[in-house]
Design an enzyme around this catalytic site. Structure first.
Site, PDB file in Angstrom:
ATOM      1  N   TYR A  11       0.825  -1.217   0.000  1.00  0.00           N
ATOM      2  CA  TYR A  11       0.000   0.000   0.000  1.00  0.00           C
ATOM      3  C   TYR A  11       0.859   1.267   0.000  1.00  0.00           C
ATOM      4  CZ  TYR A  11      -3.163   3.554   2.002  1.00  0.00           C
ATOM      5  OH  TYR A  11      -3.872   4.694   2.263  1.00  0.00           O
ATOM      6  N   ASP A  31       9.849  -7.376  -3.801  1.00  0.00           N
ATOM      7  CA  ASP A  31       8.632  -7.676  -3.037  1.00  0.00           C
ATOM      8  C   ASP A  31       8.375  -9.175  -3.095  1.00  0.00           C
ATOM      9  OD1 ASP A  31       5.767  -7.735  -2.177  1.00  0.00           O
ATOM     10  OD2 ASP A  31       5.966  -5.555  -2.331  1.00  0.00           O
ATOM     11  N   SER A 124       6.752   3.414  12.881  1.00  0.00           N
ATOM     12  CA  SER A 124       5.342   3.635  13.197  1.00  0.00           C
ATOM     13  C   SER A 124       5.195   4.411  14.496  1.00  0.00           C
ATOM     14  CB  SER A 124       4.661   2.275  13.354  1.00  0.00           C
ATOM     15  OG  SER A 124       3.398   2.426  13.962  1.00  0.00           O
ATOM     16  N   TYR A 148       3.874  -5.987  17.464  1.00  0.00           N
ATOM     17  CA  TYR A 148       4.123  -5.245  16.216  1.00  0.00           C
ATOM     18  C   TYR A 148       4.954  -3.984  16.493  1.00  0.00           C
ATOM     19  CZ  TYR A 148       3.302  -1.774  12.620  1.00  0.00           C
ATOM     20  OH  TYR A 148       3.479  -0.777  11.692  1.00  0.00           O
ATOM     21  N   LYS A 152       9.038  -2.772  15.487  1.00  0.00           N
ATOM     22  CA  LYS A 152       9.443  -1.505  14.868  1.00  0.00           C
ATOM     23  C   LYS A 152      10.512  -0.810  15.715  1.00  0.00           C
ATOM     24  CE  LYS A 152       6.967  -1.506  11.142  1.00  0.00           C
ATOM     25  NZ  LYS A 152       7.633  -1.527   9.813  1.00  0.00           N
ATOM     26  N   TYR A 176       5.198   6.641  10.963  1.00  0.00           N
ATOM     27  CA  TYR A 176       3.911   6.934  10.324  1.00  0.00           C
ATOM     28  C   TYR A 176       2.801   7.006  11.366  1.00  0.00           C
ATOM     29  CZ  TYR A 176       6.195   4.573   6.274  1.00  0.00           C
ATOM     30  OH  TYR A 176       7.043   4.153   5.287  1.00  0.00           O
ATOM     31  N   ASN A 197      -8.625  -4.438   9.183  1.00  0.00           N
ATOM     32  CA  ASN A 197      -8.459  -4.067  10.594  1.00  0.00           C
ATOM     33  C   ASN A 197      -8.619  -2.571  10.771  1.00  0.00           C
ATOM     34  OD1 ASN A 197      -7.621  -6.575  11.774  1.00  0.00           O
ATOM     35  ND2 ASN A 197      -5.755  -6.382  10.564  1.00  0.00           N
ATOM     36  N   GLY A 293      -6.531  -3.044  23.543  1.00  0.00           N
ATOM     37  CA  GLY A 293      -5.239  -2.468  23.164  1.00  0.00           C
ATOM     38  C   GLY A 293      -5.329  -1.112  22.491  1.00  0.00           C
TER      39      GLY A 293
HETATM   40  N1  UDP Z   1     -11.988   1.642  14.435  1.00  0.00           N
HETATM   41  C1  UDP Z   1     -13.346   1.354  14.544  1.00  0.00           C
HETATM   42  N2  UDP Z   1     -13.846   0.340  13.774  1.00  0.00           N
HETATM   43  C2  UDP Z   1     -13.094  -0.380  12.903  1.00  0.00           C
HETATM   44  C3  UDP Z   1     -11.707  -0.057  12.797  1.00  0.00           C
HETATM   45  C4  UDP Z   1     -11.189   0.950  13.588  1.00  0.00           C
HETATM   46  O1  UDP Z   1     -14.070   1.961  15.317  1.00  0.00           O
HETATM   47  O2  UDP Z   1     -13.609  -1.299  12.235  1.00  0.00           O
HETATM   48  C5  UDP Z   1     -11.428   2.737  15.241  1.00  0.00           C
HETATM   49  C6  UDP Z   1     -10.343   2.302  16.220  1.00  0.00           C
HETATM   50  O3  UDP Z   1     -10.917   1.895  17.437  1.00  0.00           O
HETATM   51  C7  UDP Z   1      -9.501   3.583  16.331  1.00  0.00           C
HETATM   52  C8  UDP Z   1      -9.627   4.212  14.940  1.00  0.00           C
HETATM   53  O4  UDP Z   1     -10.801   3.653  14.369  1.00  0.00           O
HETATM   54  O5  UDP Z   1     -10.066   4.466  17.259  1.00  0.00           O
HETATM   55  C9  UDP Z   1      -8.439   3.919  14.030  1.00  0.00           C
HETATM   56  O6  UDP Z   1      -8.229   2.529  14.002  1.00  0.00           O
HETATM   57  P1  UDP Z   1      -7.147   1.876  13.020  1.00  0.00           P
HETATM   58  O7  UDP Z   1      -7.143   0.402  13.279  1.00  0.00           O
HETATM   59  O8  UDP Z   1      -7.393   2.327  11.625  1.00  0.00           O
HETATM   60  O9  UDP Z   1      -5.772   2.547  13.463  1.00  0.00           O
HETATM   61  P2  UDP Z   1      -4.931   2.368  14.836  1.00  0.00           P
HETATM   62  O10 UDP Z   1      -5.893   2.046  15.934  1.00  0.00           O
HETATM   63  O11 UDP Z   1      -3.960   1.271  14.574  1.00  0.00           O
HETATM   64  O12 UDP Z   1      -4.269   3.687  15.039  1.00  0.00           O
END
Ligand code: UDP
Length: 342
Positions: A11, A31, A124, A148, A152, A176, A197, A293
């Site tokens: 991506y 890749d 990250s 994860y 990093k 990032y 996810n 988490g």
């Molecule tokens: N989130 C959500 N539903 C989903 C995926 C993510 O409510 O199906 C929320 C998650 O709880 C967080 C935000 O969106 O508050 C960003 O989540 P993401 O997994 O994209 O990024 P990360 O948590 O790894 O920063």
């Protein structure tokens, strides 16, 4: 510059390859296609008007990487290849250490064979862990809360040791925040395998009808509207940060670390609303319990990248939604749902 890009079909890697080509660099993509589609390559060639150099190899394969280094002789490496699912890293930490840490070890050893001394690394914001203050600046303590994030951080530490071992070595690690969106053509974008996810691809798949609703993980956080708050960055802005980072490598022998975010927090509800308004499509939501988490909120202090790299994000939330939707609506099933002839 002659650049070797690991994970260049992924991506972020694929968008960075376009920016690198646009800036006049020679690129070799390495890749394994374990988590990316070979169909990306044709799209990149059509968008850039160039025939790409691509080698299918796993960075963990040291002998193969030696051969690649000897034949391409890059002046610098941009290292994207790695795994990035927090949940998967909890379920299989050895796999994450093997790919993310082991892959970097193999890559650095192969680079040493040809005395390649410059590398940009995909790190990250997860390395920070629970915020002691916000926005996170690069001096914020690092205490990642999942395997994860720890892989990093271990790689950042490894790179810190690596530069000290030989004169002339330089590392730029980019931390990032939350990359979203796609190239404005809609030809390349984020194509997660299985259930996404991350928030943006999930919203886009609901909007296109692949999934019935978005599950919001918690609406009882101490944020403006109770939902989680993140610092989303347009993937093209992130791609351009890599071009700036590459240039920056030439300026010193040190290890430099930069946050790559906008500095602005957006909640889940704000993102859903922005997406609905931009795409003109409704995104049904259901509230569920907090995801284990998850942090309530975090965002970047991005001043260092601005001051030292001369890089600033130029795309806003509307662009992020517009381009994510452009990609998803043109490619509802992702890359592999497309026919080769299409
Ligand atoms: N989130 C959500 N539903 C989903 C995926 C993510 O409510 O199906 C929320 C998650 O709880 C967080 C935000 O969106 O508050 C960003 O989540 P993401 O997994 O994209 O990024 P990360 O948590 O790894 O920063």
């Amino acid at each position: 510059m002659r650049v070797l890009v690991t994970g260049g079909a992924g991506y972020i890697g694929s968008h960075a390859v376009l920016s690198l080509l646009g800036a006049g660099h020679d690129v070799l993509i390495v890749d394994s296609f374990a988590t990316s589609s070979p169909r990306v390559i044709k799209r990149l060639e059509a968008l850039s008007g160039r025939v790409l150099h691509v080698i299918e190899r796993d960075v963990r394969d040291y002998e193969a990487m030696r051969g690649v280094m000897a034949s391409w002789v890059p002046e610098a490496v941009i290292h994207f290849a790695g795994l990035k699912s927090v949940a998967e890293s909890v379920a299989d930490p050895a796999l994450y250490y093997d790919v993310n840490v082991g892959g970097t070890v193999s890559l650095l050893r192969a680079m040493a064979e040809i005395d390649c001394s410059k590398i940009v690394f995909s790190s990250s914001a997860t390395v920070y862990g629970t915020p002691e203050y916000l926005p996170y600046d690069e001096a914020h303590p690092t205490n990642p809360v999942n395997p994860y994030g720890r892989t990093k951080l271990v790689v950042e530490q490894l790179l810190g040791d690596w530069i000290g071992a030989r004169e002339g070595r330089a590392v730029t690690a980019l931390r990032y925040f939350n990359p979203v969106g796609a190239h404005p053509s809609g030809e390349i974008g984020e194509d997660p395998s299985g259930v996404p996810n991350n928030l943006m691809p999930y919203i886009a798949q609901v909007a296109v009808g692949r999934r019935p609703h978005l599950t919001i993980f918690g609406d009882d956080y101490e944020t403006r509207d109770g939902t989680g708050e993140r610092d989303y960055i347009h993937v093209m802005d992130l791609a351009e940060a890599h071009v700036a980072a590459l240039m920056h490598l030439a300026t010193g022998e040190r290890m430099q670390i930069f946050n790559v975010g906008t500095g602005q927090g957006i909640t889940v509800r704000e993102m859903v609303r922005a997406f609905e308004e931009t795409a003109g499509v409704r995104v049904p939501t259901e509230i569920a319990a907090r995801r284990a988490g998850d942090l309530p909120r975090f965002f970047a202090d991005a001043a260092r990248a601005r001051d030292m790299l001369g890089w600033m994000p130029s795309r806003d939330l509307h662009d992020m939604c517009l381009d994510a939707w452009g990609w998803q609506s043109r490619n509802p099933g992702g890359y592999d749902a497309q026919e080769d002839a299409a």
